[in-house]
Design a protein around this motif. Sequence first.
Motif, PDB file in Angstrom:
ATOM      1  N   ARG A 196       0.953  -1.222  -0.031  1.00 44.85           N
ATOM      2  CA  ARG A 196      -0.042  -0.177  -0.233  1.00 44.85           C
ATOM      3  C   ARG A 196       0.840   1.391   0.016  1.00 44.85           C
ATOM      4  NH1 ARG A 196      -4.375  -0.280   4.315  1.00 44.85           N
ATOM      5  NH2 ARG A 196      -5.171  -1.500   3.031  1.00 44.85           N
TER       6      ARG A 196
ATOM      7  N   SER B 155       0.631   4.986   2.728  1.00 46.14           N
ATOM      8  CA  SER B 155       0.015   4.322   3.823  1.00 46.14           C
ATOM      9  C   SER B 155      -0.575   5.284   5.095  1.00 46.14           C
ATOM     10  CB  SER B 155       1.215   3.656   4.349  1.00 46.14           C
ATOM     11  OG  SER B 155       1.991   4.185   5.043  1.00 46.14           O
TER      12      SER B 155
ATOM     13  N   ARG C 245      -9.273  -9.961   9.035  1.00 40.18           N
ATOM     14  CA  ARG C 245      -9.051  -8.846   8.116  1.00 40.18           C
ATOM     15  C   ARG C 245      -8.020  -7.773   9.034  1.00 40.18           C
ATOM     16  NH1 ARG C 245     -15.494  -6.980   9.001  1.00 40.18           N
ATOM     17  NH2 ARG C 245     -14.754  -7.847  10.936  1.00 40.18           N
TER      18      ARG C 245
ATOM     19  N   THR D  75      -8.025   1.723  11.544  1.00 41.99           N
ATOM     20  CA  THR D  75      -8.760   1.421  10.247  1.00 41.99           C
ATOM     21  C   THR D  75      -8.846  -0.190  10.161  1.00 41.99           C
ATOM     22  OG1 THR D  75      -6.951   1.406   8.759  1.00 41.99           O
ATOM     23  CG2 THR D  75      -8.329   3.451   9.015  1.00 41.99           C
ATOM     24  N   ARG D  76      -9.840  -0.549   9.160  1.00 39.77           N
ATOM     25  CA  ARG D  76      -9.787  -1.968   9.091  1.00 39.77           C
ATOM     26  C   ARG D  76      -9.780  -2.296   7.274  1.00 39.77           C
ATOM     27  NH1 ARG D  76     -14.742  -3.691  11.312  1.00 39.77           N
ATOM     28  NH2 ARG D  76     -16.047  -3.051   9.378  1.00 39.77           N
ATOM     29  N   THR D  77      -9.196  -3.049   6.937  1.00 36.61           N
ATOM     30  CA  THR D  77      -9.195  -3.322   5.414  1.00 36.61           C
ATOM     31  C   THR D  77     -10.157  -4.422   5.172  1.00 36.61           C
ATOM     32  OG1 THR D  77      -6.908  -2.297   5.195  1.00 36.61           O
ATOM     33  CG2 THR D  77      -7.800  -3.723   3.343  1.00 36.61           C
ATOM     34  N   GLU D  78     -11.126  -4.116   4.275  1.00 39.51           N
ATOM     35  CA  GLU D  78     -12.139  -5.254   4.179  1.00 39.51           C
ATOM     36  C   GLU D  78     -11.527  -6.136   3.162  1.00 39.51           C
ATOM     37  OE1 GLU D  78     -14.511  -5.306   6.318  1.00 39.51           O
ATOM     38  OE2 GLU D  78     -14.781  -2.975   6.780  1.00 39.51           O
TER      39      GLU D  78
ATOM     40  N   GLY E   7     -10.794  -4.896  -0.272  1.00 40.63           N
ATOM     41  CA  GLY E   7      -9.519  -3.789  -0.373  1.00 40.63           C
ATOM     42  C   GLY E   7     -10.157  -2.347   0.178  1.00 40.63           C
ATOM     43  N   SER E   8     -11.608  -2.170   0.222  1.00 38.42           N
ATOM     44  CA  SER E   8     -12.019  -0.866   0.952  1.00 38.42           C
ATOM     45  C   SER E   8     -11.552  -0.752   2.368  1.00 38.42           C
ATOM     46  CB  SER E   8     -13.367  -0.810   0.708  1.00 38.42           C
ATOM     47  OG  SER E   8     -14.110  -1.812   1.292  1.00 38.42           O
ATOM     48  N   ILE E   9     -11.503   0.459   2.759  1.00 39.39           N
ATOM     49  CA  ILE E   9     -11.026   0.766   4.080  1.00 39.39           C
ATOM     50  C   ILE E   9     -11.985   1.522   5.085  1.00 39.39           C
ATOM     51  CG2 ILE E   9      -9.504   2.089   5.568  1.00 39.39           C
ATOM     52  CD1 ILE E   9      -7.516   1.817   3.013  1.00 39.39           C
TER      53      ILE E   9
END
Length: 303
Positions: free
Chosen positions: A69, A72, A85, A97-100, A103-105
């Motif tokens: 990424r 970042s 995740r 944050t959480r990366t789904e 790929g979305s955040i």
Amino acid sequence: MTSPSLYEIHDPRFRSLIVGSAVLEELYSGCRWAEGPVWFDDAQQLLWSDIPNQRMLRWVPDGGVSVYRYPSNFANGHTRDRQGRLISCEHGTRRVTRTEADGSITVLADSFEGKRLNSPNDVVVRSDGSIWFSDPTYGILSDYEGYKSAPEQDKRSIYRLDPVTGALTAAASDFLQPNGLAFSPGETKLYVADSGTNPDDTAPAHIRVYDVEGTRLTNSGIFCHLDEGRPDGFRLDTNGNLWTSGGHAVHCFAPDGTLLGKIRIPQGVSNLTFGGPRRNRLFITATESVYSIYVTATGAQRP
């Protein structure tokens, strides 16, 4: 036969935790400040942060290193939740944050009581899904690892994020600078590095331990003192031994706080995690590089 230049034996019990013939491998070099390693066993990959370079890197066995990424947001510490995740602490945006899976955040936390967080640093997830993270001011002290700014929070706290309601609770706030954190194998205790020696070198370099009682941390005590460097990131093995960064070494402490031994690293160590198919491989971030070495211990953290 153990290598005298690699290992320091402070207690005979350390010999049963190391592989005398194991080699310290440098997997990658070229970071400005490597941090936050997290192992994905299902993908057979290691992710970590190169904070000043605004990037996250990925290492795959026999596949080399690539950029995961960029930018970042000056991400620092990472972990995985119970669904696998990626959970990340970002200095630049002062958020967790959480990366789904797509790929979305998703932003999990960026403020407390109407004020911006300082700069979330390290994070762990309990088996009940709650997310616990440290919030020192390292990411806002200068423009090197974030964006220089005045803190809005009066205290440097450990926070708990409720997995159902999303409510954020200050679980403990009596720190100079809370840093790395990890649960005991049974999750009844939380260990926290108080790295207030940076920038105040007169402060003690120690790891504290708390009892976990619901949303609160109680019965604060000193688990161990480091005789070199300061504690930053660490992890526990399944027998309750604590493996931590400290100067140019990985320090291993028994559950009673006794220093068992050290693994010497050529650079200043920032963090580490257990990984590999059997969770018996230490991955170590150290200034410019990422190293690995096999041990006989098994990492407690899941997934």
